[in-house]
Design a protein around this motif. Structure first.
Motif, PDB file in Angstrom:
ATOM      1  N   ALA A 157     -98.677  67.075  72.774  1.00 43.83           N
ATOM      2  CA  ALA A 157     -98.815  68.491  73.104  1.00 43.83           C
ATOM      3  C   ALA A 157     -97.993  68.886  74.325  1.00 43.83           C
ATOM      4  CB  ALA A 157    -100.292  68.824  73.332  1.00 43.83           C
ATOM      5  N   LYS A 158     -97.848  67.991  75.292  1.00 47.03           N
ATOM      6  CA  LYS A 158     -97.080  68.328  76.489  1.00 47.03           C
ATOM      7  C   LYS A 158     -95.611  68.542  76.158  1.00 47.03           C
ATOM      8  CE  LYS A 158    -100.039  66.193  80.017  1.00 47.03           C
ATOM      9  NZ  LYS A 158    -100.108  65.174  81.101  1.00 47.03           N
ATOM     10  N   GLU A 159     -95.087  67.712  75.269  1.00 49.50           N
ATOM     11  CA  GLU A 159     -93.686  67.869  74.878  1.00 49.50           C
ATOM     12  C   GLU A 159     -93.494  69.142  74.061  1.00 49.50           C
ATOM     13  OE1 GLU A 159     -89.544  67.095  74.196  1.00 49.50           O
ATOM     14  OE2 GLU A 159     -91.008  66.767  75.796  1.00 49.50           O
ATOM     15  N   LEU A 160     -94.471  69.469  73.213  1.00 49.52           N
ATOM     16  CA  LEU A 160     -94.404  70.732  72.469  1.00 49.52           C
ATOM     17  C   LEU A 160     -94.398  71.913  73.431  1.00 49.52           C
ATOM     18  CD1 LEU A 160     -94.494  72.525  69.975  1.00 49.52           C
ATOM     19  CD2 LEU A 160     -96.971  72.100  69.833  1.00 49.52           C
ATOM     20  N   ALA A 161     -95.227  71.849  74.462  1.00 47.47           N
ATOM     21  CA  ALA A 161     -95.254  72.923  75.456  1.00 47.47           C
ATOM     22  C   ALA A 161     -93.903  73.037  76.166  1.00 47.47           C
ATOM     23  CB  ALA A 161     -96.368  72.676  76.469  1.00 47.47           C
ATOM     24  N   ARG A 162     -93.243  71.915  76.400  1.00 45.35           N
ATOM     25  CA  ARG A 162     -91.926  71.958  77.036  1.00 45.35           C
ATOM     26  C   ARG A 162     -90.903  72.638  76.120  1.00 45.35           C
ATOM     27  NH1 ARG A 162     -86.995  69.261  77.678  1.00 45.35           N
ATOM     28  NH2 ARG A 162     -87.382  67.943  75.863  1.00 45.35           N
ATOM     29  N   LEU A 163     -90.979  72.340  74.834  1.00 50.15           N
ATOM     30  CA  LEU A 163     -90.065  73.004  73.901  1.00 50.15           C
ATOM     31  C   LEU A 163     -90.315  74.508  73.877  1.00 50.15           C
ATOM     32  CD1 LEU A 163     -89.983  70.541  70.854  1.00 50.15           C
ATOM     33  CD2 LEU A 163     -88.335  70.749  72.724  1.00 50.15           C
ATOM     34  N   GLN A 164     -91.560  74.913  74.030  1.00 48.67           N
ATOM     35  CA  GLN A 164     -91.890  76.334  74.026  1.00 48.67           C
ATOM     36  C   GLN A 164     -91.461  77.008  75.330  1.00 48.67           C
ATOM     37  OE1 GLN A 164     -94.164  78.979  71.829  1.00 48.67           O
ATOM     38  NE2 GLN A 164     -92.311  79.482  72.921  1.00 48.67           N
ATOM     39  N   TYR A 165     -91.823  76.438  76.453  1.00 49.95           N
ATOM     40  CA  TYR A 165     -91.647  77.132  77.724  1.00 49.95           C
ATOM     41  C   TYR A 165     -90.425  76.692  78.532  1.00 49.95           C
ATOM     42  CZ  TYR A 165     -96.386  78.630  76.670  1.00 49.95           C
ATOM     43  OH  TYR A 165     -97.488  79.174  76.061  1.00 49.95           O
ATOM     44  N   GLY A 166     -89.802  75.581  78.156  1.00 50.07           N
ATOM     45  CA  GLY A 166     -88.620  75.140  78.865  1.00 50.07           C
ATOM     46  C   GLY A 166     -88.885  74.066  79.894  1.00 50.07           C
ATOM     47  N   GLY A 167     -87.819  73.574  80.504  1.00 47.29           N
ATOM     48  CA  GLY A 167     -87.910  72.488  81.475  1.00 47.29           C
ATOM     49  C   GLY A 167     -87.252  71.243  80.921  1.00 47.29           C
ATOM     50  N   CYS A 168     -86.758  70.405  81.782  1.00 45.49           N
ATOM     51  CA  CYS A 168     -86.052  69.204  81.348  1.00 45.49           C
ATOM     52  C   CYS A 168     -87.028  68.083  81.015  1.00 45.49           C
ATOM     53  CB  CYS A 168     -85.056  68.780  82.412  1.00 45.49           C
ATOM     54  SG  CYS A 168     -83.734  70.003  82.633  1.00 45.49           S
ATOM     55  N   HIS A 169     -86.565  67.122  80.242  1.00 51.40           N
ATOM     56  CA  HIS A 169     -87.432  66.043  79.779  1.00 51.40           C
ATOM     57  C   HIS A 169     -88.005  65.281  80.972  1.00 51.40           C
ATOM     58  CE1 HIS A 169     -88.660  62.290  77.750  1.00 51.40           C
ATOM     59  NE2 HIS A 169     -88.844  63.089  76.702  1.00 51.40           N
ATOM     60  N   PRO A 170     -89.302  64.977  80.957  1.00 51.79           N
ATOM     61  CA  PRO A 170     -89.944  64.354  82.127  1.00 51.79           C
ATOM     62  C   PRO A 170     -89.423  62.962  82.463  1.00 51.79           C
ATOM     63  CG  PRO A 170     -91.434  64.395  80.231  1.00 51.79           C
ATOM     64  CD  PRO A 170     -90.270  65.265  79.879  1.00 51.79           C
ATOM     65  N   VAL A 171     -88.843  62.271  81.509  1.00 52.93           N
ATOM     66  CA  VAL A 171     -88.322  60.923  81.755  1.00 52.93           C
ATOM     67  C   VAL A 171     -86.792  60.926  81.829  1.00 52.93           C
ATOM     68  CG1 VAL A 171     -88.162  58.573  80.877  1.00 52.93           C
ATOM     69  CG2 VAL A 171     -90.317  59.835  80.663  1.00 52.93           C
ATOM     70  N   GLU A 172     -86.159  61.561  80.856  1.00 52.60           N
ATOM     71  CA  GLU A 172     -84.701  61.507  80.764  1.00 52.60           C
ATOM     72  C   GLU A 172     -84.005  62.607  81.558  1.00 52.60           C
ATOM     73  OE1 GLU A 172     -83.688  61.319  76.637  1.00 52.60           O
ATOM     74  OE2 GLU A 172     -85.106  59.699  76.247  1.00 52.60           O
ATOM     75  N   GLY A 173     -84.774  63.608  81.983  1.00 48.91           N
ATOM     76  CA  GLY A 173     -84.197  64.664  82.800  1.00 48.91           C
ATOM     77  C   GLY A 173     -83.381  65.663  82.012  1.00 48.91           C
ATOM     78  N   CYS A 174     -82.423  66.303  82.666  1.00 52.47           N
ATOM     79  CA  CYS A 174     -81.594  67.332  82.038  1.00 52.47           C
ATOM     80  C   CYS A 174     -80.378  66.675  81.392  1.00 52.47           C
ATOM     81  CB  CYS A 174     -81.140  68.357  83.073  1.00 52.47           C
ATOM     82  SG  CYS A 174     -82.509  69.202  83.905  1.00 52.47           S
ATOM     83  N   TYR A 175     -80.067  67.084  80.191  1.00 54.79           N
ATOM     84  CA  TYR A 175     -78.968  66.472  79.454  1.00 54.79           C
ATOM     85  C   TYR A 175     -77.614  67.094  79.774  1.00 54.79           C
ATOM     86  CZ  TYR A 175     -82.709  64.399  76.698  1.00 54.79           C
ATOM     87  OH  TYR A 175     -83.817  63.707  76.309  1.00 54.79           O
ATOM     88  N   GLU A 176     -77.607  68.331  80.193  1.00 51.18           N
ATOM     89  CA  GLU A 176     -76.346  69.021  80.440  1.00 51.18           C
ATOM     90  C   GLU A 176     -76.222  69.408  81.914  1.00 51.18           C
ATOM     91  OE1 GLU A 176     -74.795  71.360  76.773  1.00 51.18           O
ATOM     92  OE2 GLU A 176     -76.821  72.075  77.159  1.00 51.18           O
ATOM     93  N   LYS A 177     -74.996  69.715  82.289  1.00 51.71           N
ATOM     94  CA  LYS A 177     -74.730  70.150  83.655  1.00 51.71           C
ATOM     95  C   LYS A 177     -74.054  71.504  83.655  1.00 51.71           C
ATOM     96  CE  LYS A 177     -74.290  65.513  85.641  1.00 51.71           C
ATOM     97  NZ  LYS A 177     -73.407  64.572  86.390  1.00 51.71           N
ATOM     98  N   LYS A 178     -74.286  72.251  84.722  1.00 51.21           N
ATOM     99  CA  LYS A 178     -73.617  73.535  84.893  1.00 51.21           C
ATOM    100  C   LYS A 178     -72.181  73.298  85.361  1.00 51.21           C
ATOM    101  CE  LYS A 178     -77.915  75.820  86.366  1.00 51.21           C
ATOM    102  NZ  LYS A 178     -78.565  76.571  87.465  1.00 51.21           N
ATOM    103  N   ALA A 179     -71.427  74.387  85.442  1.00 52.92           N
ATOM    104  CA  ALA A 179     -70.036  74.289  85.871  1.00 52.92           C
ATOM    105  C   ALA A 179     -69.921  73.709  87.275  1.00 52.92           C
ATOM    106  CB  ALA A 179     -69.377  75.659  85.815  1.00 52.92           C
ATOM    107  N   ASN A 180     -70.948  73.938  88.105  1.00 55.41           N
ATOM    108  CA  ASN A 180     -70.909  73.422  89.479  1.00 55.41           C
ATOM    109  C   ASN A 180     -71.405  71.987  89.594  1.00 55.41           C
ATOM    110  OD1 ASN A 180     -73.651  73.683  89.145  1.00 55.41           O
ATOM    111  ND2 ASN A 180     -73.924  75.320  90.658  1.00 55.41           N
ATOM    112  N   GLY A 181     -71.705  71.384  88.435  1.00 55.71           N
ATOM    113  CA  GLY A 181     -72.136  69.993  88.421  1.00 55.71           C
ATOM    114  C   GLY A 181     -73.626  69.772  88.557  1.00 55.71           C
TER     115      GLY A 181
END
Length: 608
Positions: A157-181
Motif C-alpha cells: 500500500a505504501k508504494e501504491l500511495a507513492r505512485l498516486q501522490y509522488g515522491g522518489c522510491h524509498p530505497v532506490e531514490g530518484c531515477y532521473e536528474k534535472k538539467a542542473n544535476g
C-alpha cells in the motif's frame, strides 16, 4: 515541492478544469449552476440541449506495456462476416495515445477511465523503475480516473500511495536528474486511483478515494472504483498486511447511495473483476441470443446484483474482450465492458446524459471495443518518453543472459507451457543442491509467467539472444525462491486445488519441473480431475506418507492463487530470486554455438 504539495496543486488544476475530486465535493457549486442548456432537445456534444452525449473511453490491465507486446500477447482475434478469423497486431502506448486522441476529436464531453492493473507484472522498461514510466505515460494519455487492481498491491500500500501522490522510491531514490544535476522527484499520478473496497483494518477507512465525480457544464458523472474481493488470494501477503478487501457488490451499492445523496445520479462502476465470453474474438456479440447470454464468470453475478442506479460497469482482471448487456436487478439491460489487456484495445461507450433528471438514458447507451492497431502514426511524446526510459534501462536491459534455438512460448490457454517448463526446470536446478534447499521438484504458478521468449527479435539484436530485459519481462515479480517440506498427500492435494475450490471455475494449472508427471482428466469435475495414481516423481508413484522437498516462489508458499495447502509447509529455506535462477540456468545451458532448445511438453497428460 513536496509530494503532497504536488498532489494538491494537481487537484486544484483538475477542479478548475471541471473535474471534481472527493475532497472538492463539499465545495461543489449548486446543482444546475453550470447548466447552460435550453431544457429541450439533444446536445450532440455542444452543451445546450436537454440531453448530451458523453464519450467514455476505457481500458484495463495495461500492466506497464508501454512498448508493443511481443508475440501472441500482442495480437487480437477478429471474426469476419463469413465466420473465419484473422489476427491483428495490436498495442503499444505510442499507438494507444494516437487512437485515444483521434477518438476524442469532435466529442466535447469525453472521459477516459480504467479498471485497474495499470501497473504490476510489467515489462522491464516500466518494472525496473517501479512503474514510474507507466504512470507518466498515463498522465500523458489524459487518464481521468482508474480503480485499483490486485497488481497495484504487488509492492504494498505504501508504494501504491507513492505512485498516486509522488515522491522518489524509498530505497532506490530518484531515477532521473534535472538539467542542473539535482535529483528529479517523481510527480505521481495526475488522476485518482479509486479503492472503495480496500480499507485499513484498524480505521475502516478506504486507503484511497472511494469515488470521483467528473463534471463539465453541469454534467456530472460519478465513478466508484473497486478491486476483486479475492485480491488477498492472488498477491503477496506481506504487501497487503493490515488491509481488508470488502465485497464488491456491497461496496458499489454503498457508494452509489453516497453519490445520490450528493446529487450525482449518473454513475459508472470501475471494477477489477471480469468474465469470460464464449469467443476469444474482440468483436464477438456476447448478447446473442439474449443480453449477456454469451458471457460467464464472476462479473455476471456481480452485474446482476449491483444497484440499478449504476449505469455502466467497466471491468477487467480476466484479460478478455467484451461489450455486453447484462440485466441489472430490475431486469433492465446494462452495459458491461472489458478491453482485453496490455493496451491492445480500448472501449468507446456513449452515455446519453439527461440534464433534467441528471441521469443516463440507459436505452441510448452504446458501446464497442476498438483495436489499437499499429498502422497509425506514433504519438511523438510517447516515443520520447519510451526512448528516455530505455536510455536509462539500456545498460542492464541489453545485457545478454542466454541463447535459444526457437521460440519458447507461453500459451495462456494450454495446461502445460514450454515457458513454464523452462522456469520450473531452472528453479529445480537452482534449489536442488543440498546447501540450496535440496529440492526434488519445482512448482510454478502460471500467472507469474508474463510472456514467452521470441527467437527472432526486431531491432539490432541478433536472433536467439535472450537479454536481461527479455528475461525480466517473462518473470517481472522478482519473487524470492523457497524450498519446503511437503508430504506426498499435500502434493496431491496441491494438484487437486488447481481444479477445485476457488480454482474450479477457472483452473490454475501449475507448471512442473522435469521428472514430475501426472494425468489431468478434464472429463471429470473438481478434485476428481487429478488421477492420483498417475502422480509420479522420476517414474515412481508419489507416496502420501513420504516427505518431499519442493521448490516454489514465496507467493505460492504463502498459499497464493488458492493453494491453501501450501501454507502448511515445513522447514522453509529461502534462496535466490526466481529471475536470478532463470538467468543462471541460461548461463549454464546455453551459448551462441549451442543455444537452449524449447523444453519438451508431456509432463501433464490431458484427457479431454
Amino acid at each position: 515541492m513536496s509530494a503532497t504539495s504536488h498532489q494538491k496543486r494537481r487537484r486544484v488544476l483538475a477542479a478548475a478544469a471541471g473535474l471534481t475530486t472527493v475532497g472538492a465535493l463539499v465545495a461543489a457549486m449548486p446543482a444546475g449552476a453550470h447548466d447552460r442548456g435550453n431544457g429541450h432537445g439533444h446536445d450532440h456534444g455542444y452543451g445546450y440541449g436537454r440531453t448530451v452525449d458523453v464519450q467514455l473511453l476505457s481500458f484495463n490491465d495495461l500492466h506497464g506495456n508501454l512498448q508493443p507486446p511481443a508475440g501472441s500477447a500482442g495480437r487480437v482475434t477478429h471474426t469476419n462476416e463469413d465466420g473465419t478469423t484473422r489476427t491483428i497486431d495490436a498495442g503499444g502506448a505510442e499507438y494507444l495515445a494516437t487512437h485515444l486522441r483521434e477518438a476524442r476529436k469532435g466529442n466535447r464531453y469525453s472521459i477516459t477511465a480504467a479498471a485497474g492493473d495499470m501497473v504490476g507484472a510489467s515489462p522491464m522498461l516500466s518494472g525496473l523503475f517501479h512503474d514510474e514510466p507507466t504512470i507518466e505515460a498515463l498522465n500523458k494519455l489524459k487518464l481521468d480516473v482508474t480503480s485499483v487492481g490486485n497488481h497495484e498491491f504487488d509492492e504494498g500500500a505504501k508504494e501504491l500511495a507513492r505512485l498516486q501522490y509522488g515522491g522518489c522510491h524509498p530505497v532506490e531514490g530518484c531515477y532521473e536528474k534535472k538539467a542542473n544535476g539535482k535529483p528529479k522527484t517523481f510527480r505521481g499520478a495526475d488522476f485518482p486511483y479509486l479503492a472503495a473496497n480496500v480499507t485499513n483494518e484498524k480505521s475502516g477507512r478506504p486507503v484511497l478515494d472511494p469515488y470521483f465525480v467528473w463534471e463539465k457544464n453541469g454534467v456530472k458523472i460519478g465513478f466508484i472504483g473497486v478491486t476483486l474481493e479475492g485480491t488477498p488470494d492472488i498477491v503477496s501477503a506481506e504487501g497487503i498486511k493490515g488491509l481488508k478487501f470488502g465485497d464488491e457488490i456491497e461496496t458499489i451499492n454503498k457508494y452509489t447511495k453516497v453519490l445520490e445523496r450528493k446529487g450525482v445520479k449518473s454513475i459508472v462502476a470501475l471494477l477489477h473483476e471480469g468474465g469470460a465470453p464464449a469467443s476469444a474474438s474482440y468483436n464477438y456479440n456476447c448478447d446473442s441470443p439474449g443480453p449477456g447470454d454469451g458471457i460467464s464468470g464472476p462479473i455476471v453475478d456481480i452485474a446482476k446484483k449491483v444497484s440499478p442506479q449504476v449505469d455502466a460497469l467497466v471491468t477487467g482482471h480476466t484479460h478478455q474482450a467484451y461489450a455486453c448487456s447484462i440485466p441489472d436487478p430490475s431486469g433492465k439491460p446494462r452495459t458491461v465492458t472489458s478491453a482485453a489487456s496490455f493496451g491492445k484495445l480500448y472501449t468507446d461507450t456513449t452515455l446519453t446524459y439527461d440534464r433534467r433528471t441528471r441521469d443516463i438514458v440507459r436505452t441510448s447507451v452504446a458501446s464497442a471495443n476498438h483495436v489499437v492497431t499499429r498502422d497509425v502514426p506514433k504519438a511523438a511524446d510517447m516515443t520520447q518518453l519510451i526512448d528516455r526510459w530505455n536510455t536509462l534501462a539500456a545498460p542492464i536491459a541489453n545485457k545478454p543472459v542466454g541463447y535459444i534455438s526457437a521460440d519458447i512460448e507461453n500459451p495462456a490457454d494450454a495446461p502445460e507451457r514450454p515457458a513454464g517448463n523452462l522456469i520450473a526446470d531452472a528453479q529445480l536446478e537452482g534449489m536442488a543442491p543440498a546447501d540450496k534447499g535440496g529440492a526434488q521438484l519445482a512448482l510454478m504458478n502460471p500467472g507469474g509467467i508474463r510472456a514467452g521468449l521470441v527467437h527472432k527479435a526486431s531491432g539490432s539484436e541478433g536472433d536467439g539472444v535472450v537479454t536481461y530485459g527479455e528475461a525480466f519481462t517473462v518473470q517481472p515479480f522478482t519473487n524470492m525462491m523457497t524450498a519446503v517440506d511437503l508430504t506426498g498427500a499435500q502434493l496431491i492435494t496441491t494438484l487437486q486445488q488447481q481444479v477445485s475450490g476457488p480454482n474450479q471455475a477457472a483452473p490454475k494449472i501449475l507448471q512442473v519441473s522435469k521428472g514430475f508427471t501426472y494425468t489431468l482428466d478434464m472429463t471429470k469435475t473438481g478434485a476428481d480431475r487429478i488421477v492420483t495414481s498417475s502422480v509420479k516423481l522420476n517414474g515412481e508413484a508419489i507416496d502420501p506418507a513420504k516427505t518431499y522437498r519442493v521448490a516454489m516462489n514465496e507467493f505460492l508458499a504463502g498459499g497464493g492463487d488458492g493453494f491453501a495447502v501450501l501454507k502448511e509447509h515445513k522447514n522453509k529455506l529461502v534462496g535466490a530470486s526466481d529471475l536470478d535462477l532463470l538467468n543462471a540456468y541460461f548461463a549454464a545451458h546455453s551459448t551462441p554455438a549451442a543455444p537452449l532448445a524449447p523444453p519438451a511438453t508431456g509432463r501433464i497428460t490431458v484427457v479431454k
